[in-house]
Scaffold this motif. Structure first.
Motif, PDB file in Angstrom:
ATOM      1  N   UNK A   1      51.069  21.824  44.946  1.00  0.00           N
ATOM      2  CA  UNK A   1      52.268  21.767  44.404  1.00  0.00           C
ATOM      3  C   UNK A   1      52.160  21.084  42.983  1.00  0.00           C
ATOM      4  N   UNK A   2      51.200  20.060  42.710  1.00  0.00           N
ATOM      5  CA  UNK A   2      51.240  19.573  41.343  1.00  0.00           C
ATOM      6  C   UNK A   2      50.689  20.656  40.453  1.00  0.00           C
ATOM      7  N   UNK A   3      49.541  21.397  40.972  1.00  0.00           N
ATOM      8  CA  UNK A   3      48.778  22.451  40.023  1.00  0.00           C
ATOM      9  C   UNK A   3      49.687  23.558  39.644  1.00  0.00           C
ATOM     10  N   UNK A   4      50.782  23.967  40.769  1.00  0.00           N
ATOM     11  CA  UNK A   4      51.616  25.017  40.534  1.00  0.00           C
ATOM     12  C   UNK A   4      52.929  24.749  39.663  1.00  0.00           C
ATOM     13  N   UNK A   5      53.326  23.418  39.314  1.00  0.00           N
ATOM     14  CA  UNK A   5      54.176  23.082  38.480  1.00  0.00           C
ATOM     15  C   UNK A   5      53.953  23.484  36.917  1.00  0.00           C
ATOM     16  N   UNK A   6      54.801  23.937  35.912  1.00  0.00           N
ATOM     17  CA  UNK A   6      54.459  23.920  34.556  1.00  0.00           C
ATOM     18  C   UNK A   6      54.160  22.505  34.070  1.00  0.00           C
TER      19      UNK A   6
END
Length: 67
Positions: free
Chosen positions: A28-33
């Motif tokens: 989730x953290x990596x997929x956020x802009x």
């Protein structure tokens, strides 16, 4: 992708619930802009702050004394 399809699956090993939670959190953290860095204070805001104060021995005393 349908609503029943998993977003990812474990293909090797038997992770614990905590390990799966950590993996989901990382995804989730990596997929956020990325968000831009916060703007620096404007000259107007900086003008209201005391200048030349620094931390260290006696800093509390120099902060209260007139310049």
């Amino acid at each position: 992708m349908s609503a029943e399809e998993p977003l990812f699956r474990v293909v090797r090993g038997v992770p614990t619930a905590e390990e799966l939670a950590a993996l989901v959190g990382a995804i989730i953290v990596r997929s956020r802009p990325t968000t831009p860095a916060p703007a620096t204070a404007s000259a107007w805001a900086r003008s209201g702050r005391p200048a030349g104060l620094s931390a260290g021995p006696g800093a509390w005393r120099s902060a209260a004394l007139p310049r």
